[in-house]
Design a protein around this motif. Structure first.
Motif, PDB file in Angstrom:
ATOM      1  N   HIS A   1      20.321  37.360 -21.271  1.00  0.00           N
ATOM      2  CA  HIS A   1      18.883  37.156 -21.387  1.00  0.00           C
ATOM      3  C   HIS A   1      18.466  37.348 -22.836  1.00  0.00           C
ATOM      4  CE1 HIS A   1      14.601  38.457 -21.394  1.00  0.00           C
ATOM      5  NE2 HIS A   1      14.506  37.464 -20.547  1.00  0.00           N
TER       6      HIS A   1
ATOM      7  N   THR B   1      30.318  36.806 -12.556  1.00  0.00           N
ATOM      8  CA  THR B   1      29.014  36.332 -13.013  1.00  0.00           C
ATOM      9  C   THR B   1      28.543  37.146 -14.209  1.00  0.00           C
ATOM     10  OG1 THR B   1      28.402  35.670 -10.767  1.00  0.00           O
ATOM     11  CG2 THR B   1      26.614  35.922 -12.355  1.00  0.00           C
TER      12      THR B   1
ATOM     13  N   TYR C   1      24.522  41.493 -19.003  1.00  0.00           N
ATOM     14  CA  TYR C   1      24.906  42.338 -17.876  1.00  0.00           C
ATOM     15  C   TYR C   1      25.499  41.490 -16.759  1.00  0.00           C
ATOM     16  CZ  TYR C   1      20.442  40.655 -15.986  1.00  0.00           C
ATOM     17  OH  TYR C   1      19.416  39.857 -15.536  1.00  0.00           O
TER      18      TYR C   1
ATOM     19  N   THR D   1      25.238  37.522 -16.893  1.00  0.00           N
ATOM     20  CA  THR D   1      23.850  37.157 -17.181  1.00  0.00           C
ATOM     21  C   THR D   1      23.522  37.501 -18.627  1.00  0.00           C
ATOM     22  OG1 THR D   1      23.190  37.561 -14.894  1.00  0.00           O
ATOM     23  CG2 THR D   1      21.445  37.526 -16.554  1.00  0.00           C
TER      24      THR D   1
END
Length: 277
Positions: free
Chosen positions: A253, A249, A242, A251
């Motif tokens: 995970h 940017t 996301y 992300t």
């Protein structure tokens, strides 16, 4: 690597990678300040000046980049030199041999700026900035099998003039390109050329302040169904990405510890990021 005047400077075109080496040209520098063909070995970090243009064999390659022909040789163009008006050249990387393939004569085109294209029929295609019947440039082909140059279309101003970059072949087999000048508004055109029927068509006349003018860029074709986002992971419980799409940017995970390498590629498969986790 930092370019020097002695071994080539002021590169304009793109680099071409063949195995571990990058190949390119500079528009200036070298022994006679007419530019060079160079390579850079990624494995040894070594720069090599492969050929110095001396004027009579071509001079000052501009926006054009080297291409790899189906015969294994590199091909490119120079904006000047040769007899007078630039030339098409080849470089055999296995034999380290440079050859002038064709000298432009102005009558059938002169001063090519952009790269060559090897189309699906095996021929090389390109454009010249000047020359031709109306001194506005031409579309040309070069048949490697018969060493034959053909002036396919002479720009006349009304339908475009002075192309500065390269042709591209679309998925439908047509060649597409732009001209810097000419057209209905004298701000250049976007056109197609059918290599089967030898048909030239103006697809769009640029209008400067309305929708742009005087294009000096290459074209790229993208499929209609291409999205700008990232395909969702099939294992949503393990990996979360996301925001999607992302602009600055991103992300990522991962809930498990099963991987130790992060590799991000673009839609063409080119690696843009690599990190050990």
């Amino acid at each position: 690597y930092n370019f020097t005047s002695l071994t080539g400077m002021q590169p304009y075109g793109r680099l071409l990678q063949i195995t571990t080496k990058l190949y390119g040209t500079t528009s200036d520098g070298g022994t006679t300040n007419h530019g060079v063909i160079f390579s850079f070995d990624l494995s040894t970090q070594t720069y090599s000046d492969l050929h110095d243009f001396i004027g009579t064999d071509g001079a000052n390659p501009s926006y054009g980049s080297l291409i790899l022909g189906i015969d294994g040789k590199l091909y490119g163009t120079t904006n000047g030199g040769g007899i007078t008006y630039g030339d098409i050249f080849s470089y055999d990387i296995s034999l380290n041999t440079f050859s002038v393939v064709y000298n432009f004569d102005n009558t059938h085109g002169s001063q090519p700026y952009g790269s060559l294209l090897q189309a699906t029929d095996g021929k090389l295609y390109g454009m010249s900035y000047n020359g031709g019947l109306d001194s506005a440039g031409v579309i040309y082909s070069y048949d490697l099998s018969s060493s034959t140059y053909t002036d396919l279309y002479d720009f006349d101003g009304t339908h475009g003039s002075n192309p500065m970059r390269e042709l591209m072949q679309g998925g439908n087999g047509l060649l597409f390109g732009t001209t810097w000048n000419g057209g209905a508004n004298n701000f250049g055109v976007f056109f197609s050329y059918n290599i089967i029927t030898n048909t030239y068509s103006v697809l769009y006349n640029f209008q400067s302040d309305v929708n742009g003018g005087n294009p000096q860029s290459d074209l790229v074709e993208l499929p209609d169904n291409l999205t700008t986002g990232i395909k969702p992971s099939s294992n949503k419980e393990e990996i979360t990405i996301y925001p999607n799409p992302a602009s600055t940017t991103l992300t990522i995970h991962q809930s498990t510890n099963s991987s130790n390498q992060l590799i991000i590629t673009d839609v063409l498969g080119n690696e843009v990021y690599h990190q050990t986790i």
